[in-house]
Motif scaffolding. Structure first.
Motif, PDB file in Angstrom:
ATOM      1  N   ALA A 111       4.463  -6.539   4.030  1.00 21.09           N
ATOM      2  CA  ALA A 111       5.229  -7.169   3.252  1.00 21.09           C
ATOM      3  C   ALA A 111       5.917  -6.168   2.909  1.00 21.09           C
ATOM      4  O   ALA A 111       6.737  -4.968   2.763  1.00 21.09           O
ATOM      5  N   LYS A 112       7.280  -6.755   2.475  1.00 22.74           N
ATOM      6  CA  LYS A 112       8.352  -5.991   2.288  1.00 22.74           C
ATOM      7  C   LYS A 112       8.736  -4.680   1.408  1.00 22.74           C
ATOM      8  O   LYS A 112       9.230  -3.698   1.883  1.00 22.74           O
ATOM      9  N   LYS A 113       8.111  -4.342   0.174  1.00 21.40           N
ATOM     10  CA  LYS A 113       7.704  -3.822  -0.229  1.00 21.40           C
ATOM     11  C   LYS A 113       7.353  -2.737   0.321  1.00 21.40           C
ATOM     12  O   LYS A 113       7.600  -1.548  -0.311  1.00 21.40           O
ATOM     13  N   SER A 114       5.875  -3.189   0.427  1.00 19.10           N
ATOM     14  CA  SER A 114       4.679  -2.417   1.067  1.00 19.10           C
ATOM     15  C   SER A 114       5.274  -1.510   2.405  1.00 19.10           C
ATOM     16  O   SER A 114       5.675  -0.317   2.483  1.00 19.10           O
TER      17      SER A 114
ATOM     18  N   VAL B 161       4.383   5.401   8.215  1.00 14.86           N
ATOM     19  CA  VAL B 161       4.175   5.271   9.617  1.00 14.86           C
ATOM     20  C   VAL B 161       4.865   5.896  10.435  1.00 14.86           C
ATOM     21  O   VAL B 161       4.370   6.761  11.713  1.00 14.86           O
ATOM     22  N   LYS B 162       5.983   6.911  10.194  1.00 12.41           N
ATOM     23  CA  LYS B 162       6.640   7.263  11.356  1.00 12.41           C
ATOM     24  C   LYS B 162       6.044   8.338  11.621  1.00 12.41           C
ATOM     25  O   LYS B 162       6.148   9.138  12.615  1.00 12.41           O
ATOM     26  N   GLU B 163       5.318   9.131  10.182  1.00 10.50           N
ATOM     27  CA  GLU B 163       4.772  10.428  10.601  1.00 10.50           C
ATOM     28  C   GLU B 163       3.793  10.527  11.620  1.00 10.50           C
ATOM     29  O   GLU B 163       3.500  10.810  11.927  1.00 10.50           O
ATOM     30  N   LEU B 164       3.159   9.213  11.261  1.00 15.10           N
ATOM     31  CA  LEU B 164       1.465   9.207  11.783  1.00 15.10           C
ATOM     32  C   LEU B 164       1.902   9.081  13.661  1.00 15.10           C
ATOM     33  O   LEU B 164       1.077   9.434  14.486  1.00 15.10           O
TER      34      LEU B 164
ATOM     35  N   ALA C  42       9.043  -0.854   3.034  1.00 16.08           N
ATOM     36  CA  ALA C  42       9.167   0.405   2.629  1.00 16.08           C
ATOM     37  C   ALA C  42       9.022   1.924   1.927  1.00 16.08           C
ATOM     38  O   ALA C  42       8.847   3.052   2.781  1.00 16.08           O
ATOM     39  N   ALA C  43       7.860   1.216   1.229  1.00 18.82           N
ATOM     40  CA  ALA C  43       7.123   2.665   0.834  1.00 18.82           C
ATOM     41  C   ALA C  43       6.162   3.071   2.357  1.00 18.82           C
ATOM     42  O   ALA C  43       5.862   4.648   2.374  1.00 18.82           O
TER      43      ALA C  43
END
Length: 102
Positions: free
Chosen positions: A2-5, A13-16, A7-8
């Motif tokens: 979802a859009k808000k999730s 995810v990038k670190e993972l 962004a958070a």
């Protein structure tokens, strides 16, 4: 996601993905005959909508949800399906239960 999730969660995810990429590079450098071509996600976090697609896009590797019920009897697997439980969240419990049979 979802859009808000989304962004958070994207920084996480990038670190993972960064940590996974380091492990893939290590594996590829030590096992040259077998390159990592696929990543299987296990655990409750693997149920996040869109996670497999995001990781696949970032890592350029095929990412799929693992199936912890694969080695269970059909009757045991039916319990998860019948109760609509998400099996990825139970991967540790399933693994520990299977150890008893080894």
């Amino acid at each position: 996601i979802a859009k808000k999730s989304y962004a958070a969660l994207m920084p996480l995810v990038k670190e993972l993905a960064f940590e996974i990429q380091k492990r893939i590079e290590y594996y590829d450098s030590h096992f040259e005959a077998k390159k990592a071509k696929e990543l299987l996600l296990y655990g409750g976090g693997g149920e996040l909508t869109g996670l497999t697609e995001e990781l696949s896009g970032i890592l350029s590797v095929d990412v799929k949800k693992g199936n912890p019920l694969k080695n269970l009897s059909k009757s045991s697997a039916k319990v998860f399906k019948k109760k609509r439980k998400k099996p990825l969240a139970f991967v540790v419990a399933v693994g520990l239960a299977l150890r008893e049979y080894d």
